[in-house]
Design a protein around this motif. Sequence first.
Motif, PDB file in Angstrom:
ATOM      1  N   UNK A  13       3.532  21.442  -5.136  1.00 51.84           N
ATOM      2  CA  UNK A  13       2.304  22.228  -5.258  1.00 51.84           C
ATOM      3  C   UNK A  13       1.156  21.280  -5.557  1.00 51.84           C
ATOM      4  N   UNK A  14      -0.091  21.726  -5.285  1.00 52.09           N
ATOM      5  CA  UNK A  14      -1.246  20.837  -5.485  1.00 52.09           C
ATOM      6  C   UNK A  14      -1.321  20.180  -6.859  1.00 52.09           C
ATOM      7  N   UNK A  15      -1.029  20.911  -7.919  1.00 52.43           N
ATOM      8  CA  UNK A  15      -1.098  20.321  -9.266  1.00 52.43           C
ATOM      9  C   UNK A  15      -0.102  19.185  -9.423  1.00 52.43           C
ATOM     10  N   UNK A  16       1.070  19.330  -8.829  1.00 51.83           N
ATOM     11  CA  UNK A  16       2.088  18.289  -8.929  1.00 51.83           C
ATOM     12  C   UNK A  16       1.792  17.144  -7.967  1.00 51.83           C
ATOM     13  N   UNK A  17       1.140  17.441  -6.862  1.00 48.75           N
ATOM     14  CA  UNK A  17       0.711  16.375  -5.950  1.00 48.75           C
ATOM     15  C   UNK A  17      -0.238  15.422  -6.658  1.00 48.75           C
ATOM     16  N   UNK A  18      -1.120  15.966  -7.485  1.00 45.68           N
ATOM     17  CA  UNK A  18      -2.047  15.119  -8.231  1.00 45.68           C
ATOM     18  C   UNK A  18      -1.291  14.156  -9.147  1.00 45.68           C
ATOM     19  N   UNK A  19      -0.205  14.630  -9.754  1.00 42.03           N
ATOM     20  CA  UNK A  19       0.616  13.771 -10.619  1.00 42.03           C
ATOM     21  C   UNK A  19       1.210  12.629  -9.801  1.00 42.03           C
ATOM     22  N   UNK A  20       1.749  12.943  -8.631  1.00 47.64           N
ATOM     23  CA  UNK A  20       2.365  11.920  -7.783  1.00 47.64           C
ATOM     24  C   UNK A  20       1.309  10.944  -7.269  1.00 47.64           C
ATOM     25  N   UNK A  21       0.142  11.445  -6.923  1.00 48.48           N
ATOM     26  CA  UNK A  21      -0.934  10.556  -6.470  1.00 48.48           C
ATOM     27  C   UNK A  21      -1.323   9.576  -7.568  1.00 48.48           C
ATOM     28  N   UNK A  22      -1.385  10.061  -8.807  1.00 46.99           N
ATOM     29  CA  UNK A  22      -1.691   9.177  -9.936  1.00 46.99           C
ATOM     30  C   UNK A  22      -0.591   8.134 -10.108  1.00 46.99           C
ATOM     31  N   UNK A  23       0.660   8.536  -9.905  1.00 47.24           N
ATOM     32  CA  UNK A  23       1.773   7.592  -9.997  1.00 47.24           C
ATOM     33  C   UNK A  23       1.670   6.542  -8.890  1.00 47.24           C
ATOM     34  N   UNK A  24       1.261   6.956  -7.683  1.00 48.41           N
ATOM     35  CA  UNK A  24       1.065   5.999  -6.585  1.00 48.41           C
ATOM     36  C   UNK A  24      -0.006   4.979  -6.950  1.00 48.41           C
ATOM     37  N   UNK A  25      -1.092   5.457  -7.545  1.00 47.51           N
ATOM     38  CA  UNK A  25      -2.159   4.537  -7.980  1.00 47.51           C
ATOM     39  C   UNK A  25      -1.615   3.544  -9.007  1.00 47.51           C
ATOM     40  N   UNK A  26      -0.807   4.044  -9.942  1.00 53.22           N
ATOM     41  CA  UNK A  26      -0.237   3.173 -10.970  1.00 53.22           C
ATOM     42  C   UNK A  26       0.658   2.099 -10.345  1.00 53.22           C
ATOM     43  N   UNK A  27       1.430   2.477  -9.327  1.00 50.31           N
ATOM     44  CA  UNK A  27       2.276   1.497  -8.628  1.00 50.31           C
ATOM     45  C   UNK A  27       1.428   0.362  -8.064  1.00 50.31           C
ATOM     46  N   UNK A  28       0.341   0.743  -7.398  1.00 45.97           N
ATOM     47  CA  UNK A  28      -0.502  -0.245  -6.718  1.00 45.97           C
ATOM     48  C   UNK A  28      -1.292  -1.087  -7.714  1.00 45.97           C
ATOM     49  N   UNK A  29      -1.967  -0.431  -8.647  1.00 45.88           N
ATOM     50  CA  UNK A  29      -2.836  -1.143  -9.582  1.00 45.88           C
ATOM     51  C   UNK A  29      -2.046  -2.101 -10.469  1.00 45.88           C
ATOM     52  N   UNK A  30      -0.907  -1.632 -10.967  1.00 44.91           N
ATOM     53  CA  UNK A  30      -0.121  -2.452 -11.894  1.00 44.91           C
ATOM     54  C   UNK A  30       0.969  -3.272 -11.203  1.00 44.91           C
ATOM     55  N   UNK A  31       1.029  -3.189  -9.877  1.00 42.65           N
ATOM     56  CA  UNK A  31       1.999  -3.945  -9.074  1.00 42.65           C
ATOM     57  C   UNK A  31       3.428  -3.749  -9.583  1.00 42.65           C
ATOM     58  N   UNK A  32       3.753  -2.494  -9.908  1.00 44.23           N
ATOM     59  CA  UNK A  32       5.104  -2.153 -10.360  1.00 44.23           C
ATOM     60  C   UNK A  32       5.955  -1.770  -9.162  1.00 44.23           C
ATOM     61  N   UNK A  33       7.277  -1.855  -9.326  1.00 46.14           N
ATOM     62  CA  UNK A  33       8.167  -1.417  -8.252  1.00 46.14           C
ATOM     63  C   UNK A  33       8.613   0.027  -8.466  1.00 46.14           C
ATOM     64  N   UNK A  34       8.558   0.503  -9.724  1.00 47.40           N
ATOM     65  CA  UNK A  34       8.968   1.873 -10.038  1.00 47.40           C
ATOM     66  C   UNK A  34       8.141   2.393 -11.207  1.00 47.40           C
ATOM     67  N   UNK A  35       7.757   3.663 -11.118  1.00 49.31           N
ATOM     68  CA  UNK A  35       7.128   4.352 -12.242  1.00 49.31           C
ATOM     69  C   UNK A  35       7.861   5.676 -12.451  1.00 49.31           C
ATOM     70  N   UNK A  36       7.888   6.136 -13.705  1.00 53.37           N
ATOM     71  CA  UNK A  36       8.568   7.387 -14.049  1.00 53.37           C
ATOM     72  C   UNK A  36       7.650   8.237 -14.912  1.00 53.37           C
ATOM     73  N   UNK A  37       7.805   9.556 -14.740  1.00 51.86           N
ATOM     74  CA  UNK A  37       7.027  10.489 -15.545  1.00 51.86           C
ATOM     75  C   UNK A  37       7.845  11.760 -15.712  1.00 51.86           C
ATOM     76  N   UNK A  38       7.796  12.320 -16.913  1.00 57.52           N
ATOM     77  CA  UNK A  38       8.487  13.569 -17.194  1.00 57.52           C
ATOM     78  C   UNK A  38       7.463  14.707 -17.178  1.00 57.52           C
ATOM     79  N   UNK A  39       7.797  15.800 -16.470  1.00 60.09           N
ATOM     80  CA  UNK A  39       6.907  16.957 -16.409  1.00 60.09           C
ATOM     81  C   UNK A  39       7.720  18.229 -16.622  1.00 60.09           C
ATOM     82  N   UNK A  40       7.035  19.284 -17.017  1.00 61.00           N
ATOM     83  CA  UNK A  40       7.645  20.610 -17.109  1.00 61.00           C
ATOM     84  C   UNK A  40       6.964  21.503 -16.082  1.00 61.00           C
ATOM     85  N   UNK A  41       7.768  22.249 -15.337  1.00 57.77           N
ATOM     86  CA  UNK A  41       7.234  23.138 -14.306  1.00 57.77           C
ATOM     87  C   UNK A  41       7.826  24.531 -14.484  1.00 57.77           C
TER      88      UNK A  41
END
Length: 75
Positions: A13-41
């Motif tokens: 859903x759009x709200x969760x897409x925003x979370x994934x987009x932020x995670x994609x930014x974190x991957x690129x900006x911080x040059x990480x290979x993996x990021x994790x986040x816990x959410x409740x839906x």
Amino acid sequence: IEVSGRNFRDILKPAHLDIVKEMLRELVINKKSTVRKQISVPFNEGQVTLLISLSVLRDDNNDFIGRKLLLSDGI
């Protein structure tokens, strides 16, 4: 729900897409290979907690070949 191989934009859903987009930014900006986040839906009449794991996939030459998004409910 079987979603293997499907584009995450078609599943989330759009709200969760925003979370994934932020995670994609974190991957690129911080040059990480993996990021994790816990959410409740919302799920049925309650909530379910998911762990989102987003990873960059690279070949043997370290060339980018894709991304993997894993949603885990701990079961």
